[in-house]
Design an enzyme around this catalytic site. Structure first.
Site, PDB file in Angstrom:
ATOM      1  N   GLU A 109       6.315  21.943   2.932  1.00  0.00           N
ATOM      2  CA  GLU A 109       6.022  23.077   2.621  1.00  0.00           C
ATOM      3  C   GLU A 109       4.249  22.933   1.956  1.00  0.00           C
ATOM      4  O   GLU A 109       4.121  23.102   0.507  1.00  0.00           O
ATOM      5  CB  GLU A 109       6.104  22.784   1.102  1.00  0.00           C
ATOM      6  CG  GLU A 109       8.005  22.825   1.061  1.00  0.00           C
ATOM      7  CD  GLU A 109       8.536  22.650  -0.052  1.00  0.00           C
ATOM      8  OE1 GLU A 109       8.282  22.304  -1.475  1.00  0.00           O
ATOM      9  OE2 GLU A 109       9.964  22.581   0.317  1.00  0.00           O
ATOM     10  N   GLU A 148      14.383  16.527  -1.903  1.00  0.00           N
ATOM     11  CA  GLU A 148      14.338  15.781  -3.910  1.00  0.00           C
ATOM     12  C   GLU A 148      14.759  14.800  -4.684  1.00  0.00           C
ATOM     13  O   GLU A 148      15.144  15.119  -5.531  1.00  0.00           O
ATOM     14  CB  GLU A 148      13.443  16.843  -4.835  1.00  0.00           C
ATOM     15  CG  GLU A 148      12.973  17.255  -4.122  1.00  0.00           C
ATOM     16  CD  GLU A 148      12.138  18.859  -5.120  1.00  0.00           C
ATOM     17  OE1 GLU A 148      12.873  18.919  -6.095  1.00  0.00           O
ATOM     18  OE2 GLU A 148      10.689  19.383  -4.660  1.00  0.00           O
TER      19      GLU A 148
HETATM   20  C1  XIL Z   1      10.055  27.299  -5.002  1.00  0.00           C
HETATM   21  C2  XIL Z   1       9.248  28.528  -4.993  1.00  0.00           C
HETATM   22  O1  XIL Z   1       8.400  28.791  -4.014  1.00  0.00           O
HETATM   23  C3  XIL Z   1       9.592  29.428  -6.430  1.00  0.00           C
HETATM   24  O2  XIL Z   1       9.559  30.736  -5.891  1.00  0.00           O
HETATM   25  C4  XIL Z   1      10.780  29.320  -7.169  1.00  0.00           C
HETATM   26  O3  XIL Z   1      10.895  29.262  -8.582  1.00  0.00           O
HETATM   27  C5  XIL Z   1      10.966  27.952  -7.515  1.00  0.00           C
HETATM   28  O4  XIL Z   1      10.857  26.764  -6.562  1.00  0.00           O
HETATM   29  N1  XIL Z   1       9.789  22.010  -3.546  1.00  0.00           N
HETATM   30  C6  XIL Z   1      11.295  22.606  -3.316  1.00  0.00           C
HETATM   31  C7  XIL Z   1      10.587  24.174  -2.934  1.00  0.00           C
HETATM   32  O5  XIL Z   1      11.188  22.493  -2.219  1.00  0.00           O
HETATM   33  O6  XIL Z   1      11.603  25.132  -2.906  1.00  0.00           O
HETATM   34  C8  XIL Z   1      10.041  24.849  -4.365  1.00  0.00           C
HETATM   35  O7  XIL Z   1       9.709  26.442  -4.479  1.00  0.00           O
HETATM   36  C9  XIL Z   1       8.938  24.267  -4.336  1.00  0.00           C
HETATM   37  C10 XIL Z   1       8.908  22.779  -4.586  1.00  0.00           C
END
Ligand code: XIL
Length: 375
Positions: A267, A162
């Site tokens: 994701e 990101e």
């Molecule tokens: C999220 C997790 O799923 C949550 O449990 C945590 O509280 C916040 O992060 N982008 C990413 C992930 O790269 O690491 C994030 O994961 C969601 C958005």
């Protein structure tokens, strides 16, 4: 009549029972392997899931069974993030990450490390650092320490997560404001030095947005032009049943593959819930108030949304299959619906249905819709 026939036919086999031929060892037929995502898509791409603490420390046995049966790649949802794995400059905590890597090895899975350099879930000592030489040293020690410990065991890393705004410019993170854009190349270079065999990725949300896509391409071309290794791009894929337009997703797949990168959906989840103010992507710092209007499925998902969810997953996987020669991995952000971060983001405490397994770990219609594409 029927019983006479049975008696007669068994008489026919009597000589067999008394024959003196040596008897062959009993052959027990292997039960047919239960169908699974990983085997259905074996010729297309790996299929994976992000694992939470309960799965990694072994308490979620139902989740672990699904993990072993369905997935051939895993990602740690939280335990390798900077604030957890190196909470202070002189303190690494390997308790959970050692378990995570051992779990993936036991199940013969492709093991991802997530995420080395990210502005969120960052340790406070890094967040507060304004001296460029010190911050550079922190990054170097972090990458060398974490990647080095699992050299040859973790197969691939989300090196930078990101770094871009949705308009394609670079995010004003502590890394960018203190070090300028060279922190990107430097992070990849440090990771490559710490484990030359590991695959190295850039990972972000909204990478289908044309402006962000073009920004990502500019950034990656610079890293490539410097001779630094970068192997792939992870499109997070936090989607909804109506957006993004799959034409934009397809254009992005083609554009990233054109750079010579492996394209991954890292994701994946599809929210079933109303979206406050048309929020796109996965900016974890955005949070809103809950209300009954925002949480309509507390008693169960409506039939129409169940259908919309299945159709959306089906259409998405059709597109992924069309580009199976460019896509190497599809990872879901969690195993079952109750475990998804989307129950708590961007509004805390809702009841969401974004994954392929329900709250009882049962396969959902969306699971069947995806598997049907491979029949
Ligand atoms: C999220 C997790 O799923 C949550 O449990 C945590 O509280 C916040 O992060 N982008 C990413 C992930 O790269 O690491 C994030 O994961 C969601 C958005």
């Amino acid at each position: 009549m029927k019983s006479i026939l049975i008696v007669l036919s068994s008489l026919l086999f009597l000589p067999l029972l008394f024959s003196c031929e040596p008897t062959a060892p009993e052959v027990v037929a292997e039960p047919p392997a239960e169908p699974s995502l990983k085997s259905a898509f074996i010729d297309d791409f790996m299929v994976g899931a992000a694992l939470n603490n309960g799965q990694i420390n072994g308490t979620d046995t139902a989740g672990l069974r699904i993990m072993a049966r369905e997935f051939n790649t895993i990602t740690p949802e939280n335990i390798m993030k900077w604030e957890n794995i190196q909470p202070a400059a002189d303190q690494f905590d390997w308790t959970m990450s050692d378990k995570y890597v051992a779990l993936g090895e036991k199940n013969d899975q492709f093991i991802i490390g997530h995420a080395l350099v990210w502005h969120s879930q960052l340790a406070p000592y890094v967040e507060a650092e304004q001296d460029s030489a010190t911050l550079q040293r922190f990054i170097s020690e972090h990458i060398k320490g974490v990647v080095g410990r699992y050299k040859g065991r973790i197969d691939a890393w989300d090196v930078v997560n990101e770094a871009l705004n949705d308009d394609g410019t670079l995010r004003e993170s502590v890394f960018y404001t203190t070090l300028g854009e060279d922190y990107l190349r430097e992070s990849f270079s440090l990771a490559a030095a710490a484990d030359p065999e590991a695959e190295l990725y850039y990972n972000d949300y909204n990478l289908w947005m044309p402006a962000k896509r073009d920004g990502a391409i500019r950034m990656i071309k610079k890293i490539q032009a410097s001779g630094t290794k970068i192997d792939g791009i992870g499109m997070q894929a936090h989607y909804s049943t109506v957006g993004p337009d799959l034409a934009d997703v397809e254009a992005a797949i083609l554009a990233y593959a054109e750079l010579g990168l492996k394209v991954m959906f890292t994701e994946m989840d599809i929210t079933a819930l109303p979206n406050p103010w048309d929020l796109q992507g996965a900016e974890v710092s955005q949070n809103f108030e809950n209300s009954p209007f925002m949480d309509p499925f507390t008693a169960g998902l409506s039939d129409s949304m169940q259908v919309a969810m299945s159709e959306r997953y089906s259409n998405l996987f059709k597109l992924l299959l069309k580009h199976r020669n460019k896509i190497t991995r599809v990872t879901f952000w969690g195993i079952n619906d109750s475990q998804s971060w989307l129950n708590d983001w961007p509004i805390k405490g809702r009841t969401n249905y974004p994954l392929l397994f329900d709250r009882d770990f049962k396969k959902k219609p969306a699971y069947d819709a995806v598997m049907k594409l491979k029949e």
